[in-house]
Motif scaffolding. Structure first.
Motif, PDB file in Angstrom:
ATOM      1  N   THR A   1      40.742  36.226  42.787  1.00 60.73           N
ATOM      2  CA  THR A   1      41.596  36.365  43.972  1.00 60.73           C
ATOM      3  C   THR A   1      42.977  36.881  43.581  1.00 60.73           C
ATOM      4  O   THR A   1      43.499  37.825  44.192  1.00 60.73           O
ATOM      5  N   VAL A   2      43.573  36.276  42.560  1.00 60.44           N
ATOM      6  CA  VAL A   2      44.890  36.743  42.102  1.00 60.44           C
ATOM      7  C   VAL A   2      44.797  38.200  41.661  1.00 60.44           C
ATOM      8  O   VAL A   2      45.632  39.034  42.039  1.00 60.44           O
ATOM      9  N   ALA A   3      43.786  38.526  40.876  1.00 57.48           N
ATOM     10  CA  ALA A   3      43.628  39.899  40.383  1.00 57.48           C
ATOM     11  C   ALA A   3      43.421  40.880  41.534  1.00 57.48           C
ATOM     12  O   ALA A   3      44.015  41.963  41.551  1.00 57.48           O
ATOM     13  N   ALA A   4      42.591  40.514  42.501  1.00 59.05           N
ATOM     14  CA  ALA A   4      42.330  41.406  43.639  1.00 59.05           C
ATOM     15  C   ALA A   4      43.588  41.608  44.480  1.00 59.05           C
ATOM     16  O   ALA A   4      43.873  42.722  44.928  1.00 59.05           O
ATOM     17  N   TRP A   5      44.337  40.536  44.708  1.00 60.90           N
ATOM     18  CA  TRP A   5      45.568  40.657  45.491  1.00 60.90           C
ATOM     19  C   TRP A   5      46.609  41.505  44.771  1.00 60.90           C
ATOM     20  O   TRP A   5      47.386  42.206  45.408  1.00 60.90           O
ATOM     21  N   LEU A   6      46.623  41.446  43.448  1.00 55.61           N
ATOM     22  CA  LEU A   6      47.533  42.312  42.684  1.00 55.61           C
ATOM     23  C   LEU A   6      47.056  43.764  42.722  1.00 55.61           C
ATOM     24  O   LEU A   6      47.853  44.689  42.854  1.00 55.61           O
TER      25      LEU A   6
ATOM     26  N   ASP B   1      34.219  44.733  41.245  1.00 52.11           N
ATOM     27  CA  ASP B   1      35.303  45.649  40.903  1.00 52.11           C
ATOM     28  C   ASP B   1      35.632  45.471  39.425  1.00 52.11           C
ATOM     29  O   ASP B   1      36.089  44.407  39.005  1.00 52.11           O
ATOM     30  N   GLU B   2      35.398  46.502  38.633  1.00 50.82           N
ATOM     31  CA  GLU B   2      35.606  46.434  37.187  1.00 50.82           C
ATOM     32  C   GLU B   2      37.041  46.092  36.819  1.00 50.82           C
ATOM     33  O   GLU B   2      37.294  45.270  35.934  1.00 50.82           O
ATOM     34  N   VAL B   3      37.996  46.718  37.471  1.00 53.33           N
ATOM     35  CA  VAL B   3      39.407  46.460  37.160  1.00 53.33           C
ATOM     36  C   VAL B   3      39.767  45.020  37.514  1.00 53.33           C
ATOM     37  O   VAL B   3      40.409  44.323  36.731  1.00 53.33           O
ATOM     38  N   VAL B   4      39.330  44.558  38.667  1.00 51.96           N
ATOM     39  CA  VAL B   4      39.614  43.183  39.072  1.00 51.96           C
ATOM     40  C   VAL B   4      38.965  42.199  38.102  1.00 51.96           C
ATOM     41  O   VAL B   4      39.581  41.208  37.711  1.00 51.96           O
ATOM     42  N   ALA B   5      37.739  42.460  37.682  1.00 57.50           N
ATOM     43  CA  ALA B   5      37.070  41.591  36.703  1.00 57.50           C
ATOM     44  C   ALA B   5      37.844  41.572  35.394  1.00 57.50           C
ATOM     45  O   ALA B   5      38.021  40.508  34.778  1.00 57.50           O
ATOM     46  N   SER B   6      38.318  42.716  34.961  1.00 64.57           N
ATOM     47  CA  SER B   6      39.091  42.801  33.724  1.00 64.57           C
ATOM     48  C   SER B   6      40.399  42.019  33.842  1.00 64.57           C
ATOM     49  O   SER B   6      40.756  41.255  32.945  1.00 64.57           O
ATOM     50  N   TRP B   7      41.094  42.214  34.946  1.00 65.29           N
ATOM     51  CA  TRP B   7      42.356  41.500  35.146  1.00 65.29           C
ATOM     52  C   TRP B   7      42.111  39.998  35.234  1.00 65.29           C
ATOM     53  O   TRP B   7      42.856  39.207  34.650  1.00 65.29           O
TER      54      TRP B   7
END
Length: 175
Positions: free
Chosen positions: A41-46, A92-98
């Motif tokens: 959630t934090v990663a997606a919101w960022l 989402d690859e970027v969100v998973a990475s973050w």
């Protein structure tokens, strides 16, 4: 246009807990899921700080789990029907990475949650990220694999530079 990131958050958290499963029974599974969901959630919101960003990703699609599966050695074997694997297109690859970076670095997680203040996603009721920011022994035990820096490094390192840049410049300045 759908501006709710919940399908992306749910799929990405599901992928993380599938790739780095909980250690223990049903309670451990719930604790691990809660930690993954908070980090995602934090990663997606960022990553998608505005309703417009969220709408665009839901329109275009986040990309799916194929590269993450390849990197981690996970596969979708046994998922034979479209219903079994369709959720994976919402990962989402970027969100998973973050999220992996946040799960393995408490200081980075604190900075990321702090960066959400004043954003469109935090304008409503206050979000709770205690399991991400201050996990207790039960949380750590349940998510031992999910929080292991060496195990998550291949995923966390994929887009770490982008996360650090986003935190440096602020989510509202990036797209």
């Amino acid at each position: 246009m759908l501006t709710d990131l919940s399908p992306l958050i749910a799929a990405t958290a599901r992928w993380l807990t599938g790739a780095y499963p909980p250690c223990g029974g049903a309670l451990s599974s719930a604790l691990c899921e809660a930690q993954a969901r908070q980090a995602v959630t934090v990663a997606a919101w960022l990553r998608y700080p505005t309703e417009l960003d969220a709408g665009l990703v839901t329109l275009a699609g986040p990309g799916g789990a194929a590269r993450l599966d390849w990197i981690t050695g996970a596969d979708a074997a046994g998922e034979d029907t479209p219903q079994d694997w369709a959720w994976r297109t919402w990962v989402d690859e970027v969100v998973a990475s973050w999220a992996a970076g946040l799960l393995t670095d408490p200081e980075l997680a604190g900075t990321a949650v702090g960066a959400l203040a004043g954003g469109e996603h935090t304008a409503g009721p206050a979000a709770e990220f205690r399991r991400l920011l201050d996990p207790d022994d039960g949380d750590r035990s349940a998510a031992a694999l999910l929080r292991h820096p060496d195990l998550l490094a291949p995923v966390a390192d994929l887009h770490r530079d982008q996360l650090l840049e986003r935190l440096r410049t602020g989510p509202a300045l990036a797209a």
